[in-house]
Design a protein around this motif. Sequence first.
Motif, PDB file in Angstrom:
ATOM      1  N   THR A  68       0.843  -1.192   0.000  1.00  0.00           N
ATOM      2  CA  THR A  68       0.000   0.000   0.000  1.00  0.00           C
ATOM      3  C   THR A  68       0.880   1.245   0.000  1.00  0.00           C
ATOM      4  N   HIS A  69       0.343   2.324  -0.493  1.00  0.00           N
ATOM      5  CA  HIS A  69       1.114   3.559  -0.578  1.00  0.00           C
ATOM      6  C   HIS A  69       0.183   4.745  -0.445  1.00  0.00           C
TER       7      HIS A  69
ATOM      8  N   GLN B 145       5.779  -4.536   4.928  1.00  0.00           N
ATOM      9  CA  GLN B 145       4.616  -3.962   4.244  1.00  0.00           C
ATOM     10  C   GLN B 145       4.653  -2.444   4.388  1.00  0.00           C
ATOM     11  N   GLU B 146       4.926  -1.969   5.577  1.00  0.00           N
ATOM     12  CA  GLU B 146       4.921  -0.531   5.832  1.00  0.00           C
ATOM     13  C   GLU B 146       6.070   0.178   5.130  1.00  0.00           C
TER      14      GLU B 146
ATOM     15  N   PHE C 199       7.204  -0.234   2.231  1.00  0.00           N
ATOM     16  CA  PHE C 199       7.019  -0.005   0.792  1.00  0.00           C
ATOM     17  C   PHE C 199       6.622   1.460   0.619  1.00  0.00           C
TER      18      PHE C 199
HETATM   19 CA   LIG Z   1       3.139   1.690   2.486  1.00  0.00          CA
END
Ligand SMILES: [Ca+2]
Lengths: 507, 507
Positions: free
Chosen positions: B166-167, B495-496, B498
């Motif tokens: 996610t972004h 995950q974070e 990214f």
């Molecule tokens: Ca992210």
Amino acid sequence: MSASQGSILRLSPADEVGVALRLLPAGVGLNGPDGGILIPAADIPQGHKIALVDLPAGATVHKYGQAIGRTTSAVAAGGHVHSHNLAMAETAAAYEFGTARFQPPAEEGRHFRGYRRRNGLAGTRNYIGILTSVNCSAGTARMIADQFRGPVLDAFPNVDGVMALTHSSGCGMVLGSPGAEVLFRTLSGYARHPNFAGLLVVGLGCEMLQADRLIDDTVSADVVERLVIQESGGVRASVRAGVELVRQMLPVVNRLQRIPIDAAELVLGMNCGGSDGYSGITANPALGVASDRLIGCGGTSVLAETPEVFGAEHLLTRRAVSRAVGERLLERLQWWQEYTGHGGGSLDNNPSPGNKAGGLTTILEKSLGAVAKAGRAELREVVDYAGRIRGPGLVFMDTPGYDPVSVTGIVAGGANVVCFTTGRGSVLGCRPAPSIKLGTNTELFRRMPEDIDINCGEIIDSGVGVEEMGARIFARILETASGRQTVSEELELGQEEFVPWQLGAVT
Amino acid sequence: MSASQGSILRLSPADEVGVALRLLPAGVGLNGPDGGILIPAADIPQGHKIALVDLPAGATVHKYGQAIGRTTSAVAAGGHVHSHNLAMAETAAAYEFGTARFQPPAEEGRHFRGYRRRNGLAGTRNYIGILTSVNCSAGTARMIADQFRGPVLDAFPNVDGVMALTHSSGCGMVLGSPGAEVLFRTLSGYARHPNFAGLLVVGLGCEMLQADRLIDDTVSADVVERLVIQESGGVRASVRAGVELVRQMLPVVNRLQRIPIDAAELVLGMNCGGSDGYSGITANPALGVASDRLIGCGGTSVLAETPEVFGAEHLLTRRAVSRAVGERLLERLQWWQEYTGHGGGSLDNNPSPGNKAGGLTTILEKSLGAVAKAGRAELREVVDYAGRIRGPGLVFMDTPGYDPVSVTGIVAGGANVVCFTTGRGSVLGCRPAPSIKLGTNTELFRRMPEDIDINCGEIIDSGVGVEEMGARIFARILETASGRQTVSEELELGQEEFVPWQLGAVT
Ligand SMILES: [Ca+2]
Ligand SMILES: [Ca+2]
Ligand SMILES: [Ca+2]
Ligand SMILES: [Ca+2]
Ligand SMILES: [Ca+2]
């Protein structure tokens, strides 16, 4: 607001275009607003504009009684008016300041049931927040929060949840730059937010923006803790320690009770996303009514999204309480023209492909619809992104239009309830603030029933007046502030949408 | 590399400063590298620099035999040399191109056990990735991935995990701007990554960067699906549909088997974060040895973090295979000076408070240590952020130094294994690529034992040579590529972290 005229809605008597209320098939004649017959030359999608009269090339086109652009080629009556034949015209508006000030009628005795915080602020939710100083502590913060999902909170009915606020920055910035200041202001605003009864700040240790800077006497939370991974034995040990700290907060936070609080203490954040041709004729004006009602109660309402105001700013400067406030708004618009210009863009780029598919042609057209959210109240103040919203009355916050970034700034400023209008179907949540999703059309409500709180499409297809819809929204704001869950809260959305505006270089 | 001289390490015979291997208390005499007695005038923290000789004001100070700055006041032998008395001097280096080319000795027969993808690439992990086109679908993607944590994957031992990427962007951009291109390149790179055997792209529907653009014939995954929230009935319905799509992927992905693959197909990404005074003398040079070994096998190694190369670029241009490659590097450095200058900063701002606390004074000093990661191999190519890494040999990717942004670019470019050196204690994970964490000092390893894979501090306190440590790292790279879990993978980090580089305006 004109009443519906069958299949075509004309918003102001002098408008040369109307809005298609359903797909208007090519070649099939229908009644125009003036009773004459119009025959669409091509299919005109729902929400798009139809020419009501013959338009020569270069003609100024009006909607809401306001110029939205100029034809780039001739369009016959019945033609589809959109990007292929309409472009934004230069406006040469002479700005006026304070010539159209209006104070909504005062309204007494409106209350909600909220939390009185130790710093005097009023909360509408009772969250434990895990705030991160830097991306490096994001994974740890999420792991801590993940331990408090599901049945584990059943024993603490007054706790609305434990949430992690993670972001992508906190290091690799230019110290003291505007970008670093914006991040600090945003994180400090969340640290202080009245919807946090418990606060845990998690840092890595070697980051530029140190965790300790986010904790001061102005926070709302009754319990405040800090955790620094490099001082606590690493990720696994920090997760253990953080889980224990949150566990100790739970009974304390759970003991807090809602009490009656005057509606004057509500700070309503407003936003739109995935706008369509209905936004400016249903949900936005209805929200404008609710905003004026709240301001009549002595409350505060926040308009934002500077790029989306572009083209309608002359309407706001007339409503400014002083020349200084109006000029501050113009100064921010000027800043935006430079900011987007540096990136090789212009403010006209703002309508997304989705907006255009929905029938909006120019930023100007979109802006007129966007500003409708702010009702008629006079404009009291212009604040920086994530700046503290003091109120009462209508406040403008300088933010991008991009939903997560805009709403993050508004919540950082202290909004304790948010109304979000959407035509295409935004699914934004913004915990710790509740976000009330206002759909602009009934088709959306049918398609995504679990993502919309109120269907403002009834203005079009059920004959509900804009005033009546505004009253419903205002009632829902008070109910929501008192604890009624919104659809995005039921889905527990709003961790990912915490996106502080990133300004300036990443080094 | 000089051997340790008790409490002070001098890196090159002509250096005027040494590195404190432990806290050197004020007033307590100790043996200097030349055998004479030095008496610290003030406490000198571990990793910080001590003057080995009397230095007048304005003296050029050397470390690694390279100028790292100039004294701003006189410092007597035994004095603490740091920000208070040392500043960066202007370098007037005459650039040379290709005058110091070196090819590491060829090494045959090195293999790892990896996955051969249908597009020909070699994977080191077997993940199912849930990639988002826009922040608006982030919550949905996370909810889908969250359904596949814990025992639910026990029946699929060959599946390394289901992860959401996610972004914060994907809309609110200037279409066609460099920033929009960088985001697209980054997301496309992940979509194509050989460590994804299954891929689900989730979009909202009305965003600028449409989900469909991320899926093409170049992806590695055997199963590729898309999901658009606005077409699928909203968040809850999309989560249900996404969970079902992933469920159908699991047996397909689980059937894939590791096979022996030549080490030449490894693409090693390198990075450092939370550097300290040991980074440039332990972990970085040891990683440089491993990098040269991999290149000797025909593999590819990626140096990045342009701002951290600043001040040591003349060493790299000498190693460039051509003038064009060297000039491309200088051109990127020039771009960076403008980029940071616009933000009111300069490249000298790069050492973070944490770096400075660890003993690094100037960017130049840090750069010399940072470039040590790239060993001695000639520089074959300079690629843009998130650009496709083609190899073989040493490649430079233009990225910020900031860890999550830099590593995201490298993984997007195709790195299938990452080595990350840290002195203060970074906890970065970068799934789907494994990240091998190399600690620079033993104190860190003791303090955060569960966050460091290899303790390069043994170079200082256990007499392990740099070559030997490099051999251990190289062996660990092959083991990790073959499936051995790194500490950050055990913690499911990544995950974070990214974080695509956000360039340009948010509108
Ligand atoms: Ca992210
Ligand atoms: Ca976030
Ligand atoms: Ca928008
Ligand atoms: Ca918006
Ligand atoms: Ca880095």
